[in-house]
Design a protein around this motif. Sequence first.
Motif, PDB file in Angstrom:
ATOM      1  N   ARG A 136      11.638   4.166  -9.277  1.00 12.48           N
ATOM      2  CA  ARG A 136      10.238   4.365  -8.890  1.00 12.48           C
ATOM      3  C   ARG A 136       9.410   3.129  -9.229  1.00 12.48           C
ATOM      4  N   GLY A 137       9.743   2.508 -10.346  1.00 12.53           N
ATOM      5  CA  GLY A 137       9.024   1.301 -10.744  1.00 12.53           C
ATOM      6  C   GLY A 137       9.238   0.156  -9.773  1.00 12.53           C
ATOM      7  N   ILE A 138      10.462   0.041  -9.255  1.00  9.65           N
ATOM      8  CA  ILE A 138      10.760  -1.005  -8.271  1.00  9.65           C
ATOM      9  C   ILE A 138       9.931  -0.791  -7.005  1.00  9.65           C
ATOM     10  N   ILE A 139       9.908   0.448  -6.537  1.00 10.28           N
ATOM     11  CA  ILE A 139       9.161   0.764  -5.313  1.00 10.28           C
ATOM     12  C   ILE A 139       7.668   0.528  -5.523  1.00 10.28           C
ATOM     13  N   LYS A 140       7.148   1.059  -6.616  1.00  4.05           N
ATOM     14  CA  LYS A 140       5.710   0.965  -6.868  1.00  4.05           C
ATOM     15  C   LYS A 140       5.279  -0.483  -7.090  1.00  4.05           C
ATOM     16  N   GLY A 141       6.055  -1.226  -7.861  1.00  2.00           N
ATOM     17  CA  GLY A 141       5.698  -2.611  -8.141  1.00  2.00           C
ATOM     18  C   GLY A 141       5.644  -3.468  -6.888  1.00  2.00           C
ATOM     19  N   GLU A 142       6.626  -3.274  -6.009  1.00  2.00           N
ATOM     20  CA  GLU A 142       6.665  -4.067  -4.776  1.00  2.00           C
ATOM     21  C   GLU A 142       5.523  -3.679  -3.840  1.00  2.00           C
ATOM     22  N   MET A 143       5.229  -2.390  -3.765  1.00  2.00           N
ATOM     23  CA  MET A 143       4.155  -1.943  -2.875  1.00  2.00           C
ATOM     24  C   MET A 143       2.782  -2.361  -3.385  1.00  2.00           C
ATOM     25  N   LEU A 144       2.611  -2.365  -4.688  1.00  2.00           N
ATOM     26  CA  LEU A 144       1.352  -2.862  -5.249  1.00  2.00           C
ATOM     27  C   LEU A 144       1.189  -4.352  -4.963  1.00  2.00           C
ATOM     28  N   ARG A 145       2.296  -5.068  -4.995  1.00  2.00           N
ATOM     29  CA  ARG A 145       2.244  -6.502  -4.683  1.00  2.00           C
ATOM     30  C   ARG A 145       1.810  -6.714  -3.234  1.00  2.00           C
ATOM     31  N   PHE A 146       2.356  -5.884  -2.321  1.00  2.00           N
ATOM     32  CA  PHE A 146       1.938  -5.972  -0.920  1.00  2.00           C
ATOM     33  C   PHE A 146       0.437  -5.729  -0.793  1.00  2.00           C
ATOM     34  N   ARG A 148      -1.907  -6.184  -2.991  1.00  2.00           N
ATOM     35  CA  ARG A 148      -2.702  -7.288  -3.531  1.00  2.00           C
ATOM     36  C   ARG A 148      -2.717  -8.483  -2.579  1.00  2.00           C
ATOM     37  N   CYS A 149      -1.612  -8.682  -1.853  1.00  2.00           N
ATOM     38  CA  CYS A 149      -1.442  -9.903  -1.059  1.00  2.00           C
ATOM     39  C   CYS A 149      -2.097  -9.842   0.316  1.00  2.00           C
ATOM     40  N   THR A 150      -2.502  -8.671   0.765  1.00  2.46           N
ATOM     41  CA  THR A 150      -3.118  -8.587   2.092  1.00  2.46           C
ATOM     42  C   THR A 150      -4.263  -7.586   2.080  1.00  2.46           C
ATOM     43  N   ASN A 151      -5.293  -7.899   2.861  1.00  2.00           N
ATOM     44  CA  ASN A 151      -6.406  -6.963   3.035  1.00  2.00           C
ATOM     45  C   ASN A 151      -6.459  -6.427   4.459  1.00  2.00           C
ATOM     46  N   ASP A 152      -5.391  -6.700   5.229  1.00  3.44           N
ATOM     47  CA  ASP A 152      -5.292  -6.207   6.603  1.00  3.44           C
ATOM     48  C   ASP A 152      -4.504  -4.893   6.595  1.00  3.44           C
ATOM     49  N   PRO A 153      -5.131  -3.766   6.931  1.00  4.51           N
ATOM     50  CA  PRO A 153      -4.439  -2.466   6.885  1.00  4.51           C
ATOM     51  C   PRO A 153      -3.202  -2.403   7.777  1.00  4.51           C
ATOM     52  N   VAL A 154      -3.277  -3.026   8.953  1.00  3.14           N
ATOM     53  CA  VAL A 154      -2.131  -3.002   9.876  1.00  3.14           C
ATOM     54  C   VAL A 154      -0.958  -3.779   9.285  1.00  3.14           C
ATOM     55  N   ASP A 155      -1.257  -4.950   8.753  1.00  2.00           N
ATOM     56  CA  ASP A 155      -0.217  -5.771   8.135  1.00  2.00           C
ATOM     57  C   ASP A 155       0.395  -5.051   6.936  1.00  2.00           C
ATOM     58  N   LEU A 156      -0.443  -4.359   6.187  1.00  5.74           N
ATOM     59  CA  LEU A 156       0.035  -3.638   5.008  1.00  5.74           C
ATOM     60  C   LEU A 156       0.987  -2.516   5.402  1.00  5.74           C
ATOM     61  N   GLN A 157       0.630  -1.758   6.433  1.00  4.72           N
ATOM     62  CA  GLN A 157       1.493  -0.668   6.885  1.00  4.72           C
ATOM     63  C   GLN A 157       2.814  -1.202   7.441  1.00  4.72           C
ATOM     64  N   THR A 158       2.754  -2.366   8.080  1.00  7.29           N
ATOM     65  CA  THR A 158       3.982  -2.993   8.589  1.00  7.29           C
ATOM     66  C   THR A 158       4.910  -3.367   7.440  1.00  7.29           C
ATOM     67  N   LYS A 159       4.325  -3.918   6.381  1.00  8.15           N
ATOM     68  CA  LYS A 159       5.118  -4.292   5.206  1.00  8.15           C
ATOM     69  C   LYS A 159       5.712  -3.050   4.540  1.00  8.15           C
ATOM     70  N   TYR A 160       4.922  -1.986   4.454  1.00  8.85           N
ATOM     71  CA  TYR A 160       5.418  -0.733   3.875  1.00  8.85           C
ATOM     72  C   TYR A 160       6.610  -0.197   4.673  1.00  8.85           C
ATOM     73  N   ALA A 161       6.474  -0.220   6.000  1.00  2.00           N
ATOM     74  CA  ALA A 161       7.527   0.318   6.871  1.00  2.00           C
ATOM     75  C   ALA A 161       8.818  -0.488   6.740  1.00  2.00           C
TER      76      ALA A 161
END
Length: 232
Positions: A136-146, A148-161
Amino acid sequence: MRNKLAEEVLDSDMLNLMIQYQKSLGTNGNKLDNSIELLKNTSQLIQNFRDCRPLTEISDDRLKVNDDVLHFFKEWETSVIKDNKLSKKEKCLLSHQTWQDISSLIIRSVQITNLLKTENYQYLERSSCHASSTFRGIIKGEMLRFKRCTNDPVDLQTKYALFSERLIKRGYPKNEIKTVIQEVTAKQRNDTLMVKPKSVLQVASLDILYSVFKTEITHKEQYLKTLGQIKG
């Protein structure tokens, strides 16, 4: 030298030669059907292993062709074993060493390609013997990094997917990924960027310090007086 000779008698040139020879035999050419079928498979295998292009994707057509060739040899072996009319079956099959070489080459090429594919994102395998909180820490840490690194909602959802897709390939269950995504999504981006202030030590005033020291001195004086009375 031996391998070179094997290639020359089993490659596409030999296949073409046998096809032309079969045509020249007319109606008797059907006797060469099995030989031509063998050459079709061996020529494809030789062509693929002569190809200097690297195998980097598991979807590469060459891997599919190699797998079909392996299936052909397995069916051939099975048909010979089940044929009760054959007395010396070993003479109708590839040698044990040749069969092992062919099968190991094909299987190993798939395994290496899979390894190279996962080298791009070596997240911890979910089957690893770690506590669930680690994954869970691996998933959460990486997603929090995403986040922080972008303020574009579309780009963020793409990274999540994309991240979720890669985690699934590493054995992570979808429900676990979804739960962490919901937890991270609930956070505001500004909260992830905010640096928590360090606790500031409150500097005691001189009056407080004087009071503390005075009390300490008074206690010591009383102790000394009591000690003197006991000795007297």
